[in-house]
Scaffold this motif. Structure first.
Motif, PDB file in Angstrom:
ATOM      1  N   VAL A   1     -16.980  -1.436 -35.244  1.00 32.89           N
ATOM      2  CA  VAL A   1     -16.239  -0.938 -36.403  1.00 32.89           C
ATOM      3  C   VAL A   1     -16.482  -1.874 -37.583  1.00 32.89           C
ATOM      4  N   THR A   2     -17.228  -1.396 -38.555  1.00 32.33           N
ATOM      5  CA  THR A   2     -17.545  -2.210 -39.727  1.00 32.33           C
ATOM      6  C   THR A   2     -17.978  -1.319 -40.879  1.00 32.33           C
ATOM      7  N   ALA A   3     -17.653  -1.765 -42.092  1.00 28.34           N
ATOM      8  CA  ALA A   3     -18.193  -1.127 -43.288  1.00 28.34           C
ATOM      9  C   ALA A   3     -19.331  -1.954 -43.853  1.00 28.34           C
ATOM     10  N   SER A   4     -19.772  -2.977 -43.095  1.00 27.52           N
ATOM     11  CA  SER A   4     -20.884  -3.826 -43.503  1.00 27.52           C
ATOM     12  C   SER A   4     -20.627  -4.397 -44.884  1.00 27.52           C
ATOM     13  N   HIS A   5     -21.533  -4.144 -45.844  1.00 26.00           N
ATOM     14  CA  HIS A   5     -21.410  -4.710 -47.187  1.00 26.00           C
ATOM     15  C   HIS A   5     -20.689  -3.773 -48.153  1.00 26.00           C
TER      16      HIS A   5
ATOM     17  N   ASP B   1     -17.836  -1.838 -50.277  1.00 23.05           N
ATOM     18  CA  ASP B   1     -16.613  -2.341 -50.892  1.00 23.05           C
ATOM     19  C   ASP B   1     -15.405  -2.052 -50.012  1.00 23.05           C
ATOM     20  N   ASN B   2     -14.312  -2.780 -50.289  1.00 22.41           N
ATOM     21  CA  ASN B   2     -13.067  -2.509 -49.582  1.00 22.41           C
ATOM     22  C   ASN B   2     -12.648  -1.057 -49.794  1.00 22.41           C
ATOM     23  N   GLY B   3     -12.066  -0.505 -48.759  1.00 17.53           N
ATOM     24  CA  GLY B   3     -11.720   0.909 -48.736  1.00 17.53           C
ATOM     25  C   GLY B   3     -12.631   1.687 -47.808  1.00 17.53           C
ATOM     26  N   TRP B   4     -13.856   1.193 -47.637  1.00 15.92           N
ATOM     27  CA  TRP B   4     -14.804   1.830 -46.728  1.00 15.92           C
ATOM     28  C   TRP B   4     -14.592   1.344 -45.303  1.00 15.92           C
ATOM     29  N   THR B   5     -14.878   2.209 -44.367  1.00 17.86           N
ATOM     30  CA  THR B   5     -14.947   1.835 -42.962  1.00 17.86           C
ATOM     31  C   THR B   5     -16.136   2.559 -42.348  1.00 17.86           C
ATOM     32  N   GLY B   6     -16.425   2.238 -41.100  1.00 13.33           N
ATOM     33  CA  GLY B   6     -17.541   2.909 -40.443  1.00 13.33           C
ATOM     34  C   GLY B   6     -17.738   2.387 -39.037  1.00 13.33           C
ATOM     35  N   VAL B   7     -18.726   2.943 -38.359  1.00 11.02           N
ATOM     36  CA  VAL B   7     -19.036   2.542 -36.987  1.00 11.02           C
ATOM     37  C   VAL B   7     -20.553   2.504 -36.824  1.00 11.02           C
ATOM     38  N   LYS B   8     -21.076   1.394 -36.297  1.00 15.20           N
ATOM     39  CA  LYS B   8     -22.478   1.285 -35.908  1.00 15.20           C
ATOM     40  C   LYS B   8     -22.524   1.476 -34.396  1.00 15.20           C
ATOM     41  N   MET B   9     -23.339   2.423 -33.935  1.00 15.64           N
ATOM     42  CA  MET B   9     -23.310   2.847 -32.535  1.00 15.64           C
ATOM     43  C   MET B   9     -24.692   2.825 -31.916  1.00 15.64           C
TER      44      MET B   9
ATOM     45  N   TYR C   1      -8.751   0.469 -32.714  1.00 15.02           N
ATOM     46  CA  TYR C   1      -7.877   0.914 -31.623  1.00 15.02           C
ATOM     47  C   TYR C   1      -7.757   2.431 -31.588  1.00 15.02           C
ATOM     48  N   ALA C   2      -7.834   3.076 -32.736  1.00 11.52           N
ATOM     49  CA  ALA C   2      -7.873   4.548 -32.736  1.00 11.52           C
ATOM     50  C   ALA C   2      -9.169   5.038 -32.085  1.00 11.52           C
ATOM     51  N   LEU C   3     -10.285   4.364 -32.384  1.00  9.51           N
ATOM     52  CA  LEU C   3     -11.565   4.713 -31.765  1.00  9.51           C
ATOM     53  C   LEU C   3     -11.487   4.519 -30.249  1.00  9.51           C
ATOM     54  N   ILE C   4     -10.883   3.403 -29.823  1.00 10.50           N
ATOM     55  CA  ILE C   4     -10.753   3.121 -28.398  1.00 10.50           C
ATOM     56  C   ILE C   4      -9.919   4.191 -27.699  1.00 10.50           C
ATOM     57  N   THR C   5      -8.851   4.641 -28.352  1.00 11.40           N
ATOM     58  CA  THR C   5      -8.015   5.693 -27.771  1.00 11.40           C
ATOM     59  C   THR C   5      -8.855   6.930 -27.450  1.00 11.40           C
ATOM     60  N   GLY C   6      -9.727   7.310 -28.384  1.00  6.14           N
ATOM     61  CA  GLY C   6     -10.603   8.447 -28.141  1.00  6.14           C
ATOM     62  C   GLY C   6     -11.605   8.195 -27.036  1.00  6.14           C
ATOM     63  N   LEU C   7     -12.177   6.995 -27.008  1.00 11.66           N
ATOM     64  CA  LEU C   7     -13.132   6.644 -25.959  1.00 11.66           C
ATOM     65  C   LEU C   7     -12.477   6.680 -24.579  1.00 11.66           C
ATOM     66  N   LEU C   8     -11.260   6.132 -24.482  1.00 16.53           N
ATOM     67  CA  LEU C   8     -10.556   6.141 -23.197  1.00 16.53           C
ATOM     68  C   LEU C   8     -10.277   7.561 -22.733  1.00 16.53           C
TER      69      LEU C   8
ATOM     70  N   ASP D   1     -14.809  -5.797 -37.738  1.00 14.47           N
ATOM     71  CA  ASP D   1     -15.013  -6.808 -38.763  1.00 14.47           C
ATOM     72  C   ASP D   1     -13.684  -7.181 -39.408  1.00 14.47           C
ATOM     73  N   PHE D   2     -13.743  -8.154 -40.345  1.00 11.27           N
ATOM     74  CA  PHE D   2     -12.515  -8.682 -40.942  1.00 11.27           C
ATOM     75  C   PHE D   2     -12.166  -7.920 -42.221  1.00 11.27           C
ATOM     76  N   ARG D   3     -11.501  -6.800 -42.037  1.00 10.64           N
ATOM     77  CA  ARG D   3     -10.884  -6.057 -43.122  1.00 10.64           C
ATOM     78  C   ARG D   3      -9.461  -5.729 -42.703  1.00 10.64           C
ATOM     79  N   GLY D   4      -8.599  -5.498 -43.670  1.00  9.04           N
ATOM     80  CA  GLY D   4      -7.189  -5.333 -43.356  1.00  9.04           C
ATOM     81  C   GLY D   4      -6.878  -4.167 -42.457  1.00  9.04           C
ATOM     82  N   TYR D   5      -7.780  -3.198 -42.376  1.00  6.55           N
ATOM     83  CA  TYR D   5      -7.522  -1.976 -41.620  1.00  6.55           C
ATOM     84  C   TYR D   5      -8.466  -1.802 -40.435  1.00  6.55           C
ATOM     85  N   SER D   6      -9.417  -2.717 -40.253  1.00 12.96           N
ATOM     86  CA  SER D   6     -10.450  -2.507 -39.228  1.00 12.96           C
ATOM     87  C   SER D   6      -9.900  -2.503 -37.810  1.00 12.96           C
ATOM     88  N   ALA D   7      -8.927  -3.369 -37.519  1.00 12.38           N
ATOM     89  CA  ALA D   7      -8.375  -3.420 -36.160  1.00 12.38           C
ATOM     90  C   ALA D   7      -7.702  -2.094 -35.800  1.00 12.38           C
ATOM     91  N   SER D   8      -6.935  -1.531 -36.738  1.00 11.33           N
ATOM     92  CA  SER D   8      -6.253  -0.261 -36.431  1.00 11.33           C
ATOM     93  C   SER D   8      -7.270   0.852 -36.222  1.00 11.33           C
TER      94      SER D   8
END
Length: 499
Positions: A119-123, A125-133, A80-87, A70-77
């Motif tokens: 990778v999303t914190a849904s609704h 507040d900023n600072g939260w992150t998460g993963v829906k799987m 990619y950390a999640l992808i590294t583990g998956l790979l 999702d569109f948060r300042g830290y979501s892309a990073s």
């Protein structure tokens, strides 16, 4: 071997940059949520990816997964950390880039991939992150899968495997949009507010609504991960009030608001009245059951009692099934019962064929609302709302309660109401007619007024909802009665909003 995650590390230290940190409470009932850098670090996210890959192999699922962010300042990073583990776990990853959660679910079907990690914190507040799987489309993980994932990650038992591959899927956003708008255009001229709270949906909702023939008035659709006006949450009264103001200013036929990852939709009518999502569910059930008589609809325990008592739904032979709150629970129940749709008071709506694929998509909900108006050309949204039997309900209210104790608090509250009922006690001045304990406790008085208390599945909060078919005064009496019992527990803090 990958280091075993620790529950707490101090930022800006050697250990923080060298070891994975994963707070155990981040593994929720049906997804994962953490405060980034305080409860999980990037190496912790990598451990999560490795654990998720291990779980896919354990389940015997083809090790292929769709991921987006999702569109948060830290979501892309984080992605990619999640992808590294998956790979490292030997998983083939198809990355669809910036996305809505339902776009990732759609990709499971469109790309023929069994698993998803959004990778999303849904609704939150900023600072939260998460993963829906998920690993069985259109379903997402429930308590059993999340419990096993938690065990794998926290015990550090994941194994590295060969075979990991990465592919970025170009142009997938347009493929998702095209799938939604490949349908007949609206016959009725509709002016629609598309409110996105500067969240991810701003990149997609206006295009989709214009694509079906609506005139779109954009509201906070510019992407801005600081969320300068309000958090994109269509249950939040601040967002709903902003949509209502825009409706009145523009003369729109309806206002539609989307949450941060686009899987929920809130609605405001043409007169600026905020309609809670469970009432929208009743309106849509009326509309759809006229086309599909005898349909089953799944609703969460926070929702209005009208799904059972509404005379139009009764006439159309509707079967209502009240079930546990939570997108994973309702989604799974919709599939089990082959229901036409499922509705949550939070705005998660799930449509099966011929309307949707069974997962929650705020844009599909928006199209269903537009179609309902299109099928009722002589009625406004306010007319359809006024046609419902009158009830007096509250918004979803959430008093703070720490993750570590919230389930214990709810268990005590359930026991308190059970004892009260067994002893013939009263709540809000009336005898207790029924207790529904499928998810927390829904206490129903003799006159049909009810109050719900449950633990939030994704934040350190409780959830309280009240409704009365009698009067606002009865709603307030029930709220006081429920709140008085909550206040017997010192762990319960202040509400985020009341009424």
């Amino acid at each position: 071997m990958f280091p075993k995650p620790l529950p707490l590390l101090t930022p800006n230290t050697y250990e923080y940059e060298s070891l994975p940190m994963v707070k155990p409470t981040g593994f929720r009932e049906y997804d994962a949520r953490w405060l980034f850098e305080k409860e999980i670090n990037l190496m912790g996210v990598q451990a999560l990816g490795l654990g998720l890959g291990h779980l896919l192999h354990e389940f015997g699922v083809k090790p292929e997964i769709v991921t987006g962010h999702d569109f948060r300042g830290y979501s892309a990073s984080i992605k990619y950390a999640l992808i590294t583990g998956l790979l490292a776990a030997g998983v083939k990853v198809k990355d669809i880039g910036l996305a809505l959660s339902p776009m990732a679910y759609f990709a499971q079907f469109a790309l023929d991939v069994p698993a998803v990690a959004m990778v999303t914190a849904s609704h939150n507040d900023n600072g939260w992150t998460g993963v829906k799987m998920g690993a069985a489309r259109p379903l997402t993980f429930g308590p059993d899968e999340m419990s096993r994932l938690r065990e794998i990650v926290l015990n550090g038992t994941s194994q590295a495997r060969p075979g990991g591959e990465y592919e970025f899927v170009e142009g997938f956003a347009q493929r998702y949009i095209d799938d939604l708008i490949n349908r007949p255009k609206l016959k009725r001229k509709l002016k629609v507010i598309a409110a996105c709270g500067n969240g991810t949906a701003g990149a997609f909702a206006p295009q989709v609504l214009e694509g079906i023939g609506a005139e779109v008035v954009p509201l906070d659709t510019t992407l801005d991960h600081t969320f300068p006006r309000y958090n994109p949450n269509p249950e939040d009264m601040k967002m709903l009030h902003a949509i209502a103001d825009a409706v009145r200013e523009s003369g729109a036929d309806v206002g539609l608001g989307f949450d941060g990852d686009g899987d929920r939709c809130g609605v405001v009518d043409n007169e600026g009245a905020e309609i809670f999502a469970d009432k929208i569910g009743v309106m849509l059930a009326r509309d759809l059951s006229a086309l599909h008589p005898g349909s089953t609809f799944v609703v969460d325990v926070k929702s209005t009692g009208l799904f059972v008592t509404d005379p139009v739904l009764q006439q159309n032979g509707v079967k209502a099934d009240y079930w546990k709150t939570g997108h994973s629970y309702i989604k799974r129940r919709v599939k089990e019962l082959n229901a036409l749709a499922g509705f949550e008071k939070s705005g998660h709506f799930f449509f099966n064929a011929p309307i949707g694929h069974g997962y929650d998509d705020g844009l599909v909900t928006a199209l269903a609302v537009c179609d309902m108006l299109d099928r009722n050309p002589d009625k406004s949204m306010a007319d359809l709302y006024r046609a419902l039997p009158r009830t007096w309900g509250t918004p979803t209210m959430s008093p703070h309660c720490a993750d570590e104790v919230k389930y214990d608090v709810v268990a005590r509250v359930v026991k308190r109401f059970e004892t009260l009922k067994a002893e013939g006690g009263k709540v809000g001045g009336q005898a207790i007619h029924d207790l529904v304990t499928v998810n927390g406790v829904r206490v129903v008085a003799e006159d049909g007024t009810w109050g719900l208390v449950r633990a939030s599945s994704n934040k350190p909060e409780l959830v309280v909802v009240i409704e009365s078919p009698i009067s606002e005064a009865r709603t307030r009496e029930m709220f006081k009665a429920v709140d008085d019992i909550l206040r017997e527990n010192p762990e319960v803090g202040a509400y985020n909003q009341t009424f």
